[in-house]
Design a protein around this motif. Structure first.
Motif, PDB file in Angstrom:
ATOM      1  N   PHE A   7       0.855  -1.176   0.000  1.00 47.86           N
ATOM      2  CA  PHE A   7       0.000   0.000   0.000  1.00 47.86           C
ATOM      3  C   PHE A   7       0.896   1.232   0.000  1.00 47.86           C
ATOM      4  O   PHE A   7       1.857   1.318   0.765  1.00 47.86           O
ATOM      5  CB  PHE A   7      -0.900   0.020   1.236  1.00 47.86           C
ATOM      6  N   VAL A   8       0.598   2.169  -0.871  1.00 49.63           N
ATOM      7  CA  VAL A   8       1.454   3.334  -1.004  1.00 49.63           C
ATOM      8  C   VAL A   8       0.626   4.560  -1.354  1.00 49.63           C
ATOM      9  O   VAL A   8      -0.360   4.477  -2.094  1.00 49.63           O
ATOM     10  CB  VAL A   8       2.535   3.092  -2.085  1.00 49.63           C
ATOM     11  N   THR A   9       1.013   5.682  -0.781  1.00 48.24           N
ATOM     12  CA  THR A   9       0.408   6.952  -1.141  1.00 48.24           C
ATOM     13  C   THR A   9       1.361   7.677  -2.074  1.00 48.24           C
ATOM     14  O   THR A   9       2.493   7.979  -1.700  1.00 48.24           O
ATOM     15  CB  THR A   9       0.138   7.816   0.097  1.00 48.24           C
ATOM     16  N   SER A  10       0.905   7.929  -3.285  1.00 48.09           N
ATOM     17  CA  SER A  10       1.701   8.643  -4.270  1.00 48.09           C
ATOM     18  C   SER A  10       1.059  10.001  -4.524  1.00 48.09           C
ATOM     19  O   SER A  10       0.065  10.360  -3.879  1.00 48.09           O
ATOM     20  CB  SER A  10       1.789   7.843  -5.574  1.00 48.09           C
ATOM     21  N   SER A  11       1.596  10.734  -5.470  1.00 48.62           N
ATOM     22  CA  SER A  11       1.036  12.043  -5.805  1.00 48.62           C
ATOM     23  C   SER A  11      -0.345  11.912  -6.437  1.00 48.62           C
ATOM     24  O   SER A  11      -1.062  12.897  -6.566  1.00 48.62           O
ATOM     25  CB  SER A  11       1.975  12.786  -6.756  1.00 48.62           C
TER      26      SER A  11
ATOM     27  N   LEU B 277      -4.076   6.937  -3.206  1.00 47.55           N
ATOM     28  CA  LEU B 277      -3.761   5.733  -2.454  1.00 47.55           C
ATOM     29  C   LEU B 277      -3.894   4.515  -3.362  1.00 47.55           C
ATOM     30  O   LEU B 277      -4.913   4.335  -4.024  1.00 47.55           O
ATOM     31  CB  LEU B 277      -4.709   5.597  -1.255  1.00 47.55           C
ATOM     32  N   ASP B 278      -2.860   3.678  -3.391  1.00 46.47           N
ATOM     33  CA  ASP B 278      -2.854   2.518  -4.276  1.00 46.47           C
ATOM     34  C   ASP B 278      -2.531   1.250  -3.503  1.00 46.47           C
ATOM     35  O   ASP B 278      -1.733   1.264  -2.554  1.00 46.47           O
ATOM     36  CB  ASP B 278      -1.816   2.690  -5.394  1.00 46.47           C
ATOM     37  N   SER B 279      -3.137   0.151  -3.949  1.00 45.27           N
ATOM     38  CA  SER B 279      -2.820  -1.172  -3.441  1.00 45.27           C
ATOM     39  C   SER B 279      -2.348  -2.020  -4.616  1.00 45.27           C
ATOM     40  O   SER B 279      -3.019  -2.085  -5.642  1.00 45.27           O
ATOM     41  CB  SER B 279      -4.056  -1.824  -2.806  1.00 45.27           C
TER      42      SER B 279
ATOM     43  N   MET C 170      -7.384   4.568  -5.164  1.00 48.37           N
ATOM     44  CA  MET C 170      -8.281   5.655  -4.794  1.00 48.37           C
ATOM     45  C   MET C 170      -7.647   6.964  -5.247  1.00 48.37           C
ATOM     46  O   MET C 170      -6.749   7.491  -4.582  1.00 48.37           O
ATOM     47  CB  MET C 170      -8.533   5.679  -3.292  1.00 48.37           C
ATOM     48  N   PRO C 171      -8.040   7.468  -6.416  1.00 50.63           N
ATOM     49  CA  PRO C 171      -7.407   8.689  -6.935  1.00 50.63           C
ATOM     50  C   PRO C 171      -7.645   9.877  -6.017  1.00 50.63           C
ATOM     51  O   PRO C 171      -8.670   9.971  -5.335  1.00 50.63           O
ATOM     52  CB  PRO C 171      -8.096   8.889  -8.290  1.00 50.63           C
ATOM     53  N   GLY C 172      -6.722  10.783  -6.001  1.00 51.97           N
ATOM     54  CA  GLY C 172      -6.868  11.996  -5.212  1.00 51.97           C
ATOM     55  C   GLY C 172      -5.532  12.684  -5.056  1.00 51.97           C
ATOM     56  O   GLY C 172      -4.485  12.092  -5.280  1.00 51.97           O
ATOM     57  N   LYS C 173      -5.560  13.944  -4.680  1.00 58.13           N
ATOM     58  CA  LYS C 173      -4.342  14.706  -4.477  1.00 58.13           C
ATOM     59  C   LYS C 173      -4.296  15.214  -3.043  1.00 58.13           C
ATOM     60  O   LYS C 173      -5.312  15.575  -2.467  1.00 58.13           O
ATOM     61  CB  LYS C 173      -4.281  15.886  -5.450  1.00 58.13           C
ATOM     62  N   LEU C 174      -3.099  15.225  -2.489  1.00 59.31           N
ATOM     63  CA  LEU C 174      -2.919  15.763  -1.158  1.00 59.31           C
ATOM     64  C   LEU C 174      -2.894  17.277  -1.216  1.00 59.31           C
ATOM     65  O   LEU C 174      -2.435  17.870  -2.191  1.00 59.31           O
ATOM     66  CB  LEU C 174      -1.622  15.233  -0.557  1.00 59.31           C
ATOM     67  N   ASN C 175      -3.382  17.893  -0.172  1.00 58.93           N
ATOM     68  CA  ASN C 175      -3.447  19.344  -0.120  1.00 58.93           C
ATOM     69  C   ASN C 175      -2.033  19.916  -0.079  1.00 58.93           C
ATOM     70  O   ASN C 175      -1.272  19.636   0.848  1.00 58.93           O
ATOM     71  CB  ASN C 175      -4.221  19.782   1.128  1.00 58.93           C
ATOM     72  N   PRO C 176      -1.613  20.708  -1.092  1.00 57.72           N
ATOM     73  CA  PRO C 176      -0.239  21.228  -1.127  1.00 57.72           C
ATOM     74  C   PRO C 176       0.066  22.209  -0.002  1.00 57.72           C
ATOM     75  O   PRO C 176       1.227  22.539   0.228  1.00 57.72           O
ATOM     76  CB  PRO C 176      -0.171  21.922  -2.496  1.00 57.72           C
TER      77      PRO C 176
END
Length: 310
Positions: free
Chosen positions: A221-225, A228-230, A242-248
């Protein structure tokens, strides 16, 4: 000054405390227990510790100590040298240790996975405990020969081990440069999966890391730019995303972590959130089913209800 080679300013003291009472049980001058030459002390200064059931592992420069938990006394010490065309015979600048326990019915004794970063390049090595003589140092089983560009952030170079009995894999971020004749070099970051048994690369996939990967039960499991992916640990094949972007606006590094020993749930910071928050996801569900639904429900629960759930 390179972040890989900070300068040692003062001795290191290792202390053992009672977990129940916080009482000091022993104190060890690590600088004395693990002496370095003047060249090593000025060039290699990264120190790391790793707990294991066999004792406390402590490394500095290219040297490793195993200390007795109850007394802090040295059980054994050894050193690690590089292999390959670049830096052969040079001491490995150890930046991370990972203890690999012996699994039930496993043919492998306990092992130590070592990540070495020298001159901005990283390589791995595996040491194996001597099961016939507990006071004898762990010995080398394999060393990676080809160096690769390490990540600029040394925290992101740490390898992650899947301790599942059938997995025998480790994972890490790599900054690789692709050279095609007549074209400009292109640098990209990859999530890489290698075998613990021999260090052979099994797969790699291009990603932009945000935090370290987590592994359990043959899955990574990894959080990329991108969210979240498995992925399947043995092949890198995608399982759910689970597509999405972290708040810059927030500069935290996001790494999934398991919330219980069975691995049914995995916890991470939410993606696409306005503020950092904690979400829960099922490792077995696809993102458009239980994982996504559970993740957002968990993040939206009121504090009072969270207390009741705990």
């Amino acid at each position: 000054m390179s972040p890989y080679f900070p300068t040692v300013l003062r001795p290191t003291l290792l202390a053992g405390l009672s977990a129940a009472e916080g009482q000091l049980l022993w104190m060890q001058n690590a600088t004395t227990a693990l002496p370095l030459t003047q060249a090593e002390a000025s060039t290699y200064a990264i120190e790391t510790i790793e707990g294991s059931k066999d004792g406390l592992l402590y490394s500095r420069a290219n040297k490793i100590l195993l200390l007795d938990w109850s007394t802090g006394e040295k059980i054994w010490g050894t050193s690690v040298a590089l292999e390959g065309s670049v830096g052969t015979g040079s001491g490995a600048n150890i930046t991370h240790l990972r203890y690999v326990p012996q699994h039930y019915l496993s043919t492998f004794p306990p092992r130590i996975l070592i990540n070495a970063n020298n001159w901005g390049f990283q390589r791995f090595a595996m040491l194996q405990f001597n099961m016939t003589n507990s006071s004898a140092p762990a010995y080398n089983t394999w060393r990676s020969k080809l160096p690769e560009n390490a990540m600029n952030n040394i925290d992101l170079t740490a390898p992650t081990i899947d301790n599942s009995p059938d997995a025998e894999m480790f994972y890490y971020w790599s900054n690789r440069t692709i050279w095609n004749y007549g074209e400009d070099p292109v640098s990209s970051r990859y999530l890489v999966g290698k075998r613990l048994t021999d260090g052979k690369e099994i797969w790699s996939t291009e990603m932009e890391p945000v935090g370290l990967p987590s592994a359990f039960n043959g899955r990574v499991f990894v959080t990329s730019s991108k969210g979240l992916d498995s992925v399947q640990g043995t092949s890198g094949a995608g399982l759910w995303s689970m597509p999405g972007k972290l708040n810059p606006a927030y500069t935290y590094e996001t790494s999934p972590t398991f919330s219980n020993k069975t691995g049914i749930m995995v916890a991470t910071r939410c993606v696409d959130g306005d503020i950092p928050s904690l979400c829960m996801y099922s490792q077995f569900d696809p993102a458009n089913d239980g994982a996504e639904r559970l993740g957002y429900i968990w993040s939206l629960l009121p504090p009072a209800l969270l207390l009741l759930l705990v």
